[in-house]
Design a protein around this motif. Structure first.
Motif, short mmCIF file in Angstrom:
data_model
loop_
_atom_site.label_atom_id
_atom_site.label_comp_id
_atom_site.label_asym_id
_atom_site.label_seq_id
_atom_site.Cartn_x
_atom_site.Cartn_y
_atom_site.Cartn_z
N MET A 175 0.83 -1.18 0.00
CA MET A 175 0.00 0.00 0.00
C MET A 175 0.88 1.25 0.00
SD MET A 175 -3.34 1.17 0.45
CE MET A 175 -4.33 -0.06 1.18
N PHE A 176 1.98 1.19 0.76
CA PHE A 176 2.89 2.33 0.81
C PHE A 176 3.55 2.57 -0.54
CE2 PHE A 176 6.98 4.32 1.98
CZ PHE A 176 6.47 5.48 2.56
N GLN A 177 3.85 1.48 -1.26
CA GLN A 177 4.46 1.62 -2.58
C GLN A 177 3.50 2.29 -3.55
OE1 GLN A 177 5.51 -2.37 -3.52
NE2 GLN A 177 7.44 -2.30 -2.40
N LEU A 178 2.21 1.95 -3.45
CA LEU A 178 1.21 2.58 -4.30
C LEU A 178 1.09 4.07 -3.99
CD1 LEU A 178 -1.00 2.25 -6.43
CD2 LEU A 178 -2.57 1.67 -4.59
N LEU A 179 1.16 4.40 -2.71
CA LEU A 179 1.13 5.81 -2.30
C LEU A 179 2.30 6.58 -2.89
CD1 LEU A 179 -0.04 8.09 -0.51
CD2 LEU A 179 1.42 7.24 1.31
N LEU A 180 3.50 6.02 -2.77
CA LEU A 180 4.68 6.68 -3.33
C LEU A 180 4.59 6.81 -4.84
CD1 LEU A 180 7.59 5.19 -1.22
CD2 LEU A 180 6.58 7.46 -1.07
N PHE A 181 4.08 5.77 -5.51
CA PHE A 181 3.93 5.81 -6.96
C PHE A 181 2.97 6.94 -7.37
CE2 PHE A 181 1.57 4.49 -10.77
CZ PHE A 181 2.62 4.45 -11.68
N CYS A 182 1.85 7.07 -6.67
CA CYS A 182 0.89 8.12 -7.01
C CYS A 182 1.48 9.51 -6.77
CB CYS A 182 -0.38 7.95 -6.18
SG CYS A 182 -1.39 6.56 -6.68
N ILE A 183 2.26 9.66 -5.72
CA ILE A 183 2.89 10.95 -5.45
C ILE A 183 3.89 11.30 -6.54
CG2 ILE A 183 4.46 12.16 -3.88
CD1 ILE A 183 3.05 10.68 -1.58
N VAL A 184 4.70 10.33 -6.97
CA VAL A 184 5.68 10.56 -8.03
C VAL A 184 4.98 10.91 -9.33
CG1 VAL A 184 7.47 9.46 -9.43
CG2 VAL A 184 7.49 9.20 -6.95
N VAL A 185 3.92 10.17 -9.66
CA VAL A 185 3.16 10.45 -10.89
C VAL A 185 2.57 11.85 -10.84
CG1 VAL A 185 1.08 9.83 -12.19
CG2 VAL A 185 2.67 8.05 -11.48
N ALA A 186 2.03 12.24 -9.70
CA ALA A 186 1.43 13.57 -9.56
C ALA A 186 2.48 14.67 -9.74
CB ALA A 186 0.75 13.71 -8.20
N VAL A 187 3.64 14.48 -9.16
CA VAL A 187 4.70 15.50 -9.26
C VAL A 187 5.20 15.61 -10.70
CG1 VAL A 187 7.05 16.06 -8.56
CG2 VAL A 187 5.39 15.37 -6.85
N ILE A 188 5.46 14.48 -11.33
CA ILE A 188 5.98 14.50 -12.70
C ILE A 188 4.93 15.05 -13.67
CG2 ILE A 188 6.77 13.05 -14.62
CD1 ILE A 188 8.14 11.27 -12.52
N ALA A 189 3.68 14.60 -13.52
CA ALA A 189 2.62 15.09 -14.41
C ALA A 189 2.40 16.59 -14.22
CB ALA A 189 1.33 14.32 -14.16
N GLY A 190 2.48 17.04 -12.98
CA GLY A 190 2.32 18.48 -12.73
C GLY A 190 3.45 19.29 -13.33
N ALA A 191 4.66 18.75 -13.26
CA ALA A 191 5.81 19.47 -13.82
C ALA A 191 5.74 19.53 -15.35
CB ALA A 191 7.11 18.78 -13.39
N LEU A 192 5.14 18.51 -15.95
CA LEU A 192 5.04 18.49 -17.41
C LEU A 192 3.79 19.18 -17.94
CD1 LEU A 192 6.27 14.86 -18.13
CD2 LEU A 192 7.54 17.00 -18.39
N GLY A 193 2.92 19.63 -17.03
CA GLY A 193 1.75 20.38 -17.46
C GLY A 193 0.48 19.57 -17.60
N PHE A 194 0.51 18.31 -17.23
CA PHE A 194 -0.69 17.47 -17.30
C PHE A 194 -1.45 17.62 -15.98
CE2 PHE A 194 2.43 15.26 -20.03
CZ PHE A 194 1.75 15.36 -21.23
N THR A 195 -2.18 18.73 -15.86
CA THR A 195 -2.80 19.03 -14.57
C THR A 195 -3.93 18.08 -14.21
OG1 THR A 195 -4.21 20.66 -15.66
CG2 THR A 195 -2.16 21.46 -14.69
N GLY A 196 -4.65 17.58 -15.19
CA GLY A 196 -5.74 16.65 -14.90
C GLY A 196 -5.23 15.35 -14.32
#
Length: 57
Positions: free
Chosen positions: A1-22
């Motif tokens: 469960m913790f790995q899934l949490l970290l994965f979602c956080i990383v995806v959110a940060v990378i997507a936000g940095a690249l402009g994929f706000t949705g």
């Protein structure tokens, strides 16, 4: 469960940095939900441990 949490956080940060706000907003929401479920589970374990009960997984 913790790995899934970290994965979602990383995806959110990378997507936000690249402009994929949705995608970033969706991943951040999933991460928040997982975080609060984990927090509730830890609180439940601490309460049960203080009462002298043990849960084995």
């Amino acid at each position: 469960m913790f790995q899934l949490l970290l994965f979602c956080i990383v995806v959110a940060v990378i997507a936000g940095a690249l402009g994929f706000t949705g995608i970033a907003a969706g991943a951040a929401t999933i991460a928040k939900i997982i975080f609060f479920f984990m927090l509730a589970g830890i609180a439940l374990m601490l309460i049960l441990a203080a009462m002298g009960l043990a849960i084995l997984f």
